[in-house]
Design a protein around this motif. Structure first.
Motif, PDB file in Angstrom:
ATOM      1  N   VAL A   1      47.779  41.729  36.679  1.00 49.80           N
ATOM      2  CA  VAL A   1      48.279  40.830  37.723  1.00 49.80           C
ATOM      3  C   VAL A   1      49.070  39.683  37.116  1.00 49.80           C
ATOM      4  O   VAL A   1      48.982  39.411  35.917  1.00 49.80           O
ATOM      5  N   THR A   2      49.839  39.019  37.958  1.00 49.63           N
ATOM      6  CA  THR A   2      50.519  37.793  37.578  1.00 49.63           C
ATOM      7  C   THR A   2      50.092  36.695  38.556  1.00 49.63           C
ATOM      8  O   THR A   2      49.675  36.975  39.685  1.00 49.63           O
ATOM      9  N   TYR A   3      50.192  35.455  38.101  1.00 47.20           N
ATOM     10  CA  TYR A   3      49.771  34.317  38.913  1.00 47.20           C
ATOM     11  C   TYR A   3      50.930  33.336  39.076  1.00 47.20           C
ATOM     12  O   TYR A   3      51.663  33.068  38.136  1.00 47.20           O
TER      13      TYR A   3
ATOM     14  N   VAL B   1      48.511  35.555  43.833  1.00 45.43           N
ATOM     15  CA  VAL B   1      48.191  36.645  42.904  1.00 45.43           C
ATOM     16  C   VAL B   1      48.977  37.883  43.306  1.00 45.43           C
ATOM     17  O   VAL B   1      48.958  38.304  44.469  1.00 45.43           O
ATOM     18  N   LYS B   2      49.686  38.472  42.340  1.00 51.63           N
ATOM     19  CA  LYS B   2      50.472  39.691  42.570  1.00 51.63           C
ATOM     20  C   LYS B   2      50.024  40.767  41.599  1.00 51.63           C
ATOM     21  O   LYS B   2      49.740  40.461  40.442  1.00 51.63           O
TER      22      LYS B   2
ATOM     23  N   LYS C   1      40.663  33.251  38.672  1.00 51.05           N
ATOM     24  CA  LYS C   1      41.091  33.747  37.359  1.00 51.05           C
ATOM     25  C   LYS C   1      39.902  34.012  36.443  1.00 51.05           C
ATOM     26  O   LYS C   1      39.936  34.938  35.638  1.00 51.05           O
ATOM     27  N   ARG C   2      38.846  33.201  36.584  1.00 54.03           N
ATOM     28  CA  ARG C   2      37.667  33.394  35.735  1.00 54.03           C
ATOM     29  C   ARG C   2      36.960  34.708  36.039  1.00 54.03           C
ATOM     30  O   ARG C   2      36.350  35.320  35.161  1.00 54.03           O
ATOM     31  N   PHE C   3      37.038  35.156  37.284  1.00 53.26           N
ATOM     32  CA  PHE C   3      36.291  36.337  37.716  1.00 53.26           C
ATOM     33  C   PHE C   3      37.160  37.586  37.883  1.00 53.26           C
ATOM     34  O   PHE C   3      36.640  38.660  38.172  1.00 53.26           O
TER      35      PHE C   3
END
Length: 201
Positions: free
Chosen positions: A9-11, A26-27, A38-40
Motif C-alpha cells: 500500500v501507499t499512504y 490508504v491506496k 500504519k502500526r497494524f
C-alpha cells in the motif's frame, strides 16, 4: 513459522481530522484511516484466519452491528442469554478498534492480561484476543479486501462474506457512498466532504 508479507500500500497524509488526529488516504482501496493504522497494517494483512471463522466485512453505517448480532445468535443458539448481559463487542472481534482511536476498553485489556500476561497492548488488544480465542470466531472489519489477508476468502467462511461484499459493491459502492456523504452530510465539518472522515466511524 508463517512468512510475514509486507502489505502493498501507499499512504497520503490528509492532515488532521477532529479527535482522530492525523489521517491517511490508504491506496489501494481509497480508504481514509487514522495514522495509527500504519502500526497494524502488516499485522492485519498477515492475520491467521481459520476454516471456521465467520468474517463480516462491510462499509461503515451499513447495518454491521445488527448483522453481527444475528450471526452471533445463529452460531450460539445455546448461549442466547449471554446477549442480555454481555456487550456484542465482548462476543465478536471488531479488529478496527485497535486503530480507530486510542483503545480504552478496560474489560478487553484485563482479559488480555489474564490470558497472556506478557502481551503488549500496543500490538493490538482485539487482534491478540482474537488470536488467543480457541473457539469459533466472528471477525468484523470495515477495511476493504485490499487491506485484508489475501487468503481470507479461501480460509474462512469466505463465500458468504464475498457474496455480501459483491452485493454491496453493486448497490452501494465507494463512489456512491462518498456522494451520499456530500449530499446528506454537507452540514458536517469540511473534513467529511474532503474525504478525511476515517472509515469505521
Amino acid at each position: 513459522m508463517t512468512t510475514q508479507r509486507e502489505i502493498p500500500v501507499t499512504y497520503e497524509d490528509q492532515g488532521h481530522f477532529l479527535h482522530f488526529g492525523r489521517v491517511l488516504l490508504v491506496k489501494p482501496g481509497e480508504t481514509t484511516l487514522p495514522i495509527r493504522y500504519k502500526r497494524f497494517a502488516n499485522i492485519i494483512y498477515n492475520f491467521d484466519y481459520r476454516r471456521d471463522d465467520v468474517c463480516l466485512f462491510t462499509f461503515p453505517k451499513s447495518g454491521t452491528v445488527w448483522t453481527a448480532g444475528i450471526i452471533w445468535a445463529m452460531t450460539h443458539m445455546e448461549e442466547l442469554e449471554r446477549a442480555k448481559t454481555e456487550s456484542l463487542n465482548n462476543r465478536v472481534f471488531y479488529v478496527d478498534n485497535d486503530f480507530i482511536q486510542t483503545f480504552k476498553d478496560q474489560d478487553h485489556r484485563e482479559k488480555l492480561k489474564k490470558l497472556c500476561p506478557d502481551a503488549k497492548e500496543e500490538d493490538g488488544v482485539v487482534l491478540q484476543l482474537a488470536a488467543l480465542e480457541k473457539g469459533r470466531r466472528i471477525i468484523w472489519s470495515h477495511l476493504p479486501f485490499d487491506l485484508q489477508n489475501p487468503d481470507v476468502l479461501d480460509k474462512c467462511k469466505g463465500s458468504r462474506a464475498h457474496r455480501i461484499q459483491q452485493h454491496e459493491r453493486s448497490s452501494y459502492n465507494v463512489p456512491q457512498f462518498r456522494k451520499l456523504q456530500r449530499v446528506l452530510l454537507s452540514h458536517w465539518p469540511s473534513g467529511i466532504v474532503e474525504g478525511k472522515i476515517p472509515a469505521g466511524t
